[in-house]
Design a protein around this motif. Structure first.
Motif, mmCIF file in Angstrom:
data_model
loop_
_atom_site.group_PDB
_atom_site.id
_atom_site.type_symbol
_atom_site.label_atom_id
_atom_site.label_comp_id
_atom_site.label_asym_id
_atom_site.label_seq_id
_atom_site.Cartn_x
_atom_site.Cartn_y
_atom_site.Cartn_z
ATOM 1 N N LEU A 176 -2.111 -5.700 -21.009
ATOM 2 C CA LEU A 176 -2.746 -6.348 -19.869
ATOM 3 C C LEU A 176 -1.727 -7.244 -19.176
ATOM 4 N N CYS A 177 -1.490 -7.037 -17.879
ATOM 5 C CA CYS A 177 -0.471 -7.836 -17.204
ATOM 6 C C CYS A 177 -0.544 -7.640 -15.697
ATOM 7 N N ARG A 178 -0.230 -8.711 -14.955
ATOM 8 C CA ARG A 178 -0.175 -8.629 -13.490
ATOM 9 C C ARG A 178 1.213 -8.249 -12.989
ATOM 10 N N GLY A 179 2.233 -8.321 -13.871
ATOM 11 C CA GLY A 179 3.572 -7.928 -13.488
ATOM 12 C C GLY A 179 4.221 -8.900 -12.511
ATOM 13 N N PRO A 180 5.305 -8.482 -11.856
ATOM 14 C CA PRO A 180 5.949 -7.172 -12.006
ATOM 15 C C PRO A 180 6.810 -7.073 -13.271
ATOM 16 N N HIS A 181 7.272 -5.826 -13.535
ATOM 17 C CA HIS A 181 8.115 -5.552 -14.690
ATOM 18 C C HIS A 181 9.275 -4.652 -14.275
ATOM 19 N N VAL A 182 10.236 -4.551 -15.178
ATOM 20 C CA VAL A 182 11.338 -3.614 -14.927
ATOM 21 C C VAL A 182 10.768 -2.200 -14.891
ATOM 22 N N ALA A 183 11.532 -1.287 -14.320
ATOM 23 C CA ALA A 183 11.041 0.080 -14.150
ATOM 24 C C ALA A 183 11.219 0.932 -15.394
ATOM 25 N N ASN A 184 12.112 0.510 -16.312
ATOM 26 C CA ASN A 184 12.442 1.351 -17.458
ATOM 27 C C ASN A 184 12.939 0.468 -18.595
ATOM 28 N N THR A 185 12.575 0.803 -19.825
ATOM 29 C CA THR A 185 13.008 -0.024 -20.969
ATOM 30 C C THR A 185 14.520 -0.033 -21.140
ATOM 31 N N SER A 186 15.229 0.937 -20.560
ATOM 32 C CA SER A 186 16.694 0.972 -20.683
ATOM 33 C C SER A 186 17.352 -0.214 -19.980
ATOM 34 N N GLN A 187 16.606 -0.923 -19.126
ATOM 35 C CA GLN A 187 17.158 -2.091 -18.433
ATOM 36 C C GLN A 187 17.163 -3.345 -19.301
ATOM 37 N N LEU A 188 16.545 -3.252 -20.481
ATOM 38 C CA LEU A 188 16.384 -4.434 -21.348
ATOM 39 C C LEU A 188 17.388 -4.345 -22.495
ATOM 40 N N ARG A 189 18.630 -4.732 -22.236
ATOM 41 C CA ARG A 189 19.688 -4.524 -23.238
ATOM 42 C C ARG A 189 20.203 -5.792 -23.879
ATOM 43 N N HIS A 190 20.072 -6.915 -23.214
ATOM 44 C CA HIS A 190 20.736 -8.131 -23.695
ATOM 45 C C HIS A 190 19.676 -9.156 -24.114
ATOM 46 N N PHE A 191 19.270 -9.076 -25.367
ATOM 47 C CA PHE A 191 18.207 -9.947 -25.867
ATOM 48 C C PHE A 191 18.526 -10.384 -27.296
ATOM 49 N N LYS A 192 17.797 -11.390 -27.735
ATOM 50 C CA LYS A 192 17.939 -11.905 -29.092
ATOM 51 C C LYS A 192 16.644 -12.582 -29.497
ATOM 52 N N LEU A 193 16.141 -12.263 -30.690
ATOM 53 C CA LEU A 193 14.982 -12.958 -31.233
ATOM 54 C C LEU A 193 15.473 -14.205 -31.953
ATOM 55 N N LEU A 194 14.784 -15.324 -31.751
ATOM 56 C CA LEU A 194 15.317 -16.621 -32.158
ATOM 57 C C LEU A 194 14.588 -17.273 -33.310
ATOM 58 N N SER A 195 13.257 -17.254 -33.300
ATOM 59 C CA SER A 195 12.544 -18.016 -34.324
ATOM 60 C C SER A 195 11.088 -17.585 -34.400
ATOM 61 N N LEU A 196 10.428 -18.097 -35.445
ATOM 62 C CA LEU A 196 9.002 -17.868 -35.669
ATOM 63 C C LEU A 196 8.268 -19.203 -35.659
ATOM 64 N N ALA A 197 7.009 -19.155 -35.278
ATOM 65 C CA ALA A 197 6.165 -20.350 -35.365
ATOM 66 C C ALA A 197 4.720 -19.897 -35.472
ATOM 67 N N GLY A 198 3.851 -20.828 -35.831
ATOM 68 C CA GLY A 198 2.424 -20.556 -35.811
ATOM 69 C C GLY A 198 1.835 -21.073 -34.510
ATOM 70 N N ALA A 199 0.815 -20.414 -34.008
ATOM 71 C CA ALA A 199 0.170 -20.847 -32.759
ATOM 72 C C ALA A 199 -1.303 -20.460 -32.821
ATOM 73 N N TYR A 200 -2.179 -21.429 -32.556
ATOM 74 C CA TYR A 200 -3.609 -21.134 -32.539
ATOM 75 C C TYR A 200 -3.957 -20.347 -31.280
ATOM 76 N N TRP A 201 -4.849 -19.394 -31.437
ATOM 77 C CA TRP A 201 -5.320 -18.618 -30.302
ATOM 78 C C TRP A 201 -5.943 -19.562 -29.276
ATOM 79 N N ARG A 202 -5.472 -19.465 -28.056
ATOM 80 C CA ARG A 202 -5.877 -20.309 -26.922
ATOM 81 C C ARG A 202 -5.600 -21.790 -27.183
ATOM 82 N N GLY A 203 -4.684 -22.090 -28.098
ATOM 83 C CA GLY A 203 -4.305 -23.474 -28.352
ATOM 84 C C GLY A 203 -5.379 -24.306 -29.014
#
Length: 643
Positions: A176-203
């Motif tokens: 579910l999203c209003r966008g916009p987004h890139v046209a193709n997943t091949s455009q998403l090359r330079h990323f890094k996952l950083l950390s984990l946390a807990g989060a309550y649904w809707r805060g």
């Protein structure tokens, strides 16, 4: 036929076209992640049938990075669902410098699993999946998410008024999203996952705890590497880590969100207070102090009861309801109203180092940066309407002096306007916003407009300072308020003998002592400038035999007003020097046989090393050259690199 135009005036006619095709025709497609069509953001694959101006949104622009990061959050959610079948996804927005996604993961995710998730994301990138926008009738969208067990998406769709729901699909993953987004997943090359946390649904703490995975993405490899390097530097400078190592403060389970300041931390805090008091006296402020607890009726009258009650703490006195103050302004107003005021008294500048308590959710508490009890360097200025601009300019000058001249920070300015839940007459809001804007423009201060982010009682100017590794922190603020003077029936006697309504300016410079100390710890990496260092000099006797001379030197330095300590431990000199370096003491004095016999001292400086032998008077002259804003000699002090 419709006419499609480029920003430079080139155009062509066609019945329909996509932004991608139009930009290709003009040679503007390279590096674009989306398009702006007649000023509105759109996917590159959107079909355009009406005449429009089409311009590219570059990946490295502010809007482009937000699109890139939002698209990468979808990429991450798809990877997690592949690795953990049965995972339910919640929300995954782009945020400043990155993104996150909250998920109800079918299994346990640890920091060690982030690399595995990244590897799956890269496999999806290599698959080069088209990212397609879909529009489904509301019931069809609900049917789709229910069939996949996506209970959080169902709840989100049920909360929308739209009859047609915007979705994005890449491969088997639909979100579910209003966008916009890139046209193709091949455009998403330079990323890094950083950390984990807990989060309550809707805060909401009553809801289920979800797993929040944070990451970042950039348009290019070099930008990503520079950011990751900055993140590592930030970890080394973390004020919570340095606070423990330097014994400045602690956070205890018995007082969550309520910091404990140790002797060295109190030294820094008290020096900041002395500096603050001196600068405010010079700027024409009078210092006041107001009570910590005040009657509930005061908070109802001020509007805090309606607008801020969920963040307040309460108590009872003599069976009557009271509140612990979350803000200082109502108390300051009572001081103003304690006597009749004349126009000759204005502008009246009242400053208060007021301790306030605000209930913050446990999940957002963060060292000294986000606490439940803090001391604001508050001030309230009561002015006539024709004094507004001059007083705002005076506050800007004070901010400039403290941020730039004393601490060496650069900063940027934002003007925040009327929020959705504003209090008072819109006409007064417009008048207040114009006054702030004109003051900024007359001072020639560049600013960014931040619509809808004002306080509930008035618009504001926010000052975001930048530390030496490029992070920004919102500290100072100026808030222009026509509302509280009305609510509290504040008056002054004008030159015509009639009663007039003053205008109220709320402002802080440091923001809060706690948060500003946290920023300084990280900015200086704990190596505070000489004037702020908890101990400015450490004496290092080589052997116990030289303690008498060390004690004599200690007494002399204390007589000069220097904060000095003697390392009396039975340790080798090398270890004493290393420990003094780790404690980031500005000056070390080695005292051995030669020094004891000659009456001199051997001086080391924490960044320059051995400076040689000095007589005590020569050493005193060396210390006098150090910048000290508590004196009257102007200078600068810049960021100290982490050793």
């Amino acid at each position: 036929m419709s006419i499609f135009s480029a920003p430079d005036g080139r155009s062509f006619e066609a019945q329909s076209v996509t932004p991608s095709e139009a930009l290709d025709r003009w040679g503007l497609r390279k590096g674009a992640v989306a398009a702006r069509v007649d000023g509105s953001l759109a996917d590159l694959t959107t079909t355009l049938t009406e005449s429009a101006t089409v311009e590219p949104v570059a990946a490295d622009s502010e809007e482009g990075l937000e699109i890139l990061r939002h698209s990468t959050s979808h990429l991450m959610a798809q990877a997690v669902r592949r690795l953990y079948p049965g995972t339910k996804v919640a929300i995954g927005p782009a945020i400043k410098e990155g993104f996150y996604y909250d998920m109800d993961v079918a299994g346990t995710v640890t920091e060690g699993d982030l690399k595995r998730i990244e590897d799956e994301m890269r496999r999806i990138v290599k698959e080069a999946l088209p990212v397609e926008r879909l529009f489904l009738p509301r019931e069809k969208a609900l049917e789709l998410f229910r069939s996949e067990g996506e209970i959080y998406k169902v709840e989100l769709v049920e909360g929308l008024a739209d009859e047609e729901i915007s979705l994005y699909r890449q491969g088997e993953y639909v979100d579910l999203c209003r966008g916009p987004h890139v046209a193709n997943t091949s455009q998403l090359r330079h990323f890094k996952l950083l950390s984990l946390a807990g989060a309550y649904w809707r805060g909401d703490e009553k809801n289920v705890m979800l797993t929040r995975i944070y990451g970042t993405a950039f348009a290019g490899k070099e930008d990503l590497e520079a950011y990751l390097k900055r993140i590592e530097e930030a970890k080394r400078r973390d004020h919570r880590k340095l606070g423990r190592e330097l014994d400045l403060f602690s956070l205890q389970d018995e007082g969550p969100g309520f910091p404990f300041f140790h002797p060295k931390g109190m030294t820094i805090r008290n020096l900041l207070i002395r500096f603050w008091q001196k600068e405010h006296r010079r700027a024409g402020y009078q210092e006041i102090m107001t009570p910590l607890i005040l009657d509930r009726d005061l908070w109802i009258r001020s509007g805090h009861w309606d607008h801020y009650r969920e963040n307040m703490y309460f108590t009872e006195i003599d069976e009557a309801p009271f509140a612990i103050k979350p803000m200082n302004c109502p108390g300051g107003i009572l001081v103003y109203k304690s006597q009749i005021r004349s126009y000759r008294d204005l502008p009246l500048r009242m400053a208060e180092l007021g301790t306030v308590h605000r209930h913050e959710r446990s999940g957002v508490l963060h060292g000294l940066m986000r606490v439940r009890c803090f001391t604001q360097d508050d001030a309230h200025l009561y002015v006539t309407p024709d004094q507004i601009k001059a007083e705002i300019k005076g506050i800007m000058d004070l901010v400039q002096h403290i941020y730039k001249d004393v601490f060496g920070f650069s900063y940027r300015v934002e003007l925040s306007t009327r929020p959705e839940k504003a209090m008072g007459d819109p006409v007064l809001w417009d008048r207040a916003e114009r006054a702030l804007q004109e003051a900024l423009e007359e001072k020639g201060v560049p600013y960014r407009l931040n619509p809808g982010d004002g306080a509930f009682y008035g618009p504001k100017i926010d000052f975001h300072l930048e530390d030496c590794i490029g992070r920004t922190w919102q500290c100072g603020t100026i808030q222009l308020d026509f509302q509280l003077p009305e609510k509290f029936d504040m008056t002054y006697i004008g030159p015509d003998g009639a009663q007039h309504r003053p205008v109220m300016l709320h402002r802080t410079v440091l923001g809060s002592l706690e948060r500003f100390m946290g920023i300084l710890i990280e900015h200086y990496a704990g190596a505070f400038p000489f004037w702020m260092a908890p101990f400015q000099v450490r004496l290092l006797p080589v052997k116990e035999d030289f303690l008498p001379w060390a004690s004599s030197v200690e007494a002399t330095l204390k007589g000069w007003g220097v904060r000095v300590e003697v390392d009396r431990r039975d340790e080798k000199l090398g270890k004493k020097i290393r420990d003094a370096q780790l404690q980031k003491v500005p000056f070390m004095i080695v005292i051995g046989e030669r020094e004891a016999e000659s009456g001199q001292v051997s001086v080391r400086e924490r960044s320059r090393g051995d400076l040689g032998s000095f007589t005590l008077e020569a050493f005193r002259q060396l210390l006098l050259e150090e910048f000290n804003p508590l004196d009257d000699e102007p200078s600068l002090h810049r960021c100290v690199p982490l050793s």
